[in-house]
Motif scaffolding. Structure first.
Motif, short mmCIF file in Angstrom:
data_model
loop_
_atom_site.label_atom_id
_atom_site.label_comp_id
_atom_site.label_asym_id
_atom_site.label_seq_id
_atom_site.Cartn_x
_atom_site.Cartn_y
_atom_site.Cartn_z
N UNK A 29 -9.25 7.33 5.31
CA UNK A 29 -9.86 7.21 3.99
C UNK A 29 -8.93 6.71 2.89
N UNK A 30 -7.64 6.64 3.18
CA UNK A 30 -6.67 6.17 2.19
C UNK A 30 -6.67 4.65 2.17
N UNK A 31 -6.55 4.08 0.96
CA UNK A 31 -6.52 2.63 0.84
C UNK A 31 -5.07 2.14 0.84
N UNK A 32 -4.77 1.22 1.73
CA UNK A 32 -3.46 0.56 1.77
C UNK A 32 -3.61 -0.75 1.03
N UNK A 33 -2.89 -0.89 -0.07
CA UNK A 33 -3.01 -2.10 -0.88
C UNK A 33 -2.26 -1.94 -2.18
N UNK A 34 -2.97 -2.11 -3.31
CA UNK A 34 -2.33 -2.06 -4.61
C UNK A 34 -3.00 -1.00 -5.50
N UNK A 35 -2.19 -0.47 -6.43
CA UNK A 35 -2.67 0.55 -7.37
C UNK A 35 -2.54 0.01 -8.79
N UNK A 36 -3.60 0.18 -9.56
CA UNK A 36 -3.62 -0.22 -10.96
C UNK A 36 -3.93 1.01 -11.82
N UNK A 50 -10.87 1.46 -28.59
CA UNK A 50 -10.35 0.40 -29.45
C UNK A 50 -9.89 -0.78 -28.61
N UNK A 51 -9.12 -0.47 -27.56
CA UNK A 51 -8.67 -1.50 -26.63
C UNK A 51 -8.26 -0.83 -25.32
N UNK A 52 -8.17 -1.64 -24.27
CA UNK A 52 -7.71 -1.12 -22.98
C UNK A 52 -7.16 -2.27 -22.17
N UNK A 53 -6.29 -1.94 -21.21
CA UNK A 53 -5.78 -2.95 -20.29
C UNK A 53 -5.35 -2.27 -19.00
N UNK A 54 -5.30 -3.08 -17.93
CA UNK A 54 -4.91 -2.60 -16.60
C UNK A 54 -3.50 -3.08 -16.29
N UNK A 55 -2.69 -2.20 -15.69
CA UNK A 55 -1.33 -2.53 -15.26
C UNK A 55 -1.22 -2.34 -13.75
N UNK A 56 -0.63 -3.32 -13.08
CA UNK A 56 -0.34 -3.21 -11.65
C UNK A 56 0.86 -2.29 -11.49
N UNK A 57 0.71 -1.23 -10.70
CA UNK A 57 1.77 -0.26 -10.51
C UNK A 57 2.45 -0.40 -9.15
N UNK A 58 1.97 -1.29 -8.31
CA UNK A 58 2.65 -1.54 -7.05
C UNK A 58 1.81 -1.24 -5.82
N UNK A 59 2.48 -1.31 -4.69
CA UNK A 59 1.82 -1.10 -3.39
C UNK A 59 1.57 0.38 -3.15
#
Length: 62
Positions: A29-36, A50-59
């Motif tokens: 059930x765990x996803x192997x890939x990327x986390x944002x 007001x505002x929002x954004x997504x950051x890539x945190x890695x594998x």
């Protein structure tokens, strides 16, 4: 599924997505890939976004 990838969202108390995992789901059930992660800035009323954004945190889990 989105464009051939498995995805999972984790939401906050307002029901807004704040974590995103995208990649290939393993049999456990765990996803192997990327986390944002999502950063949300709110209006002074504390509810409206007001505002929002997504950051890539890695594998994640390999």
């Amino acid at each position: 599924m989105f464009k051939g990838h498995d995805i999972t969202f984790v939401t906050n108390e307002h029901g807004e997505p704040v974590l995103l995992f995208i990649g290939k789901r393993r049999p456990d059930g765990i996803i192997a890939g990327e986390r944002y992660t999502r950063t949300i800035k709110r209006q002074p009323d504390g509810v409206a976004v007001k505002s929002s954004h997504w950051d890539l945190k890695g594998k994640t889990q390999r």
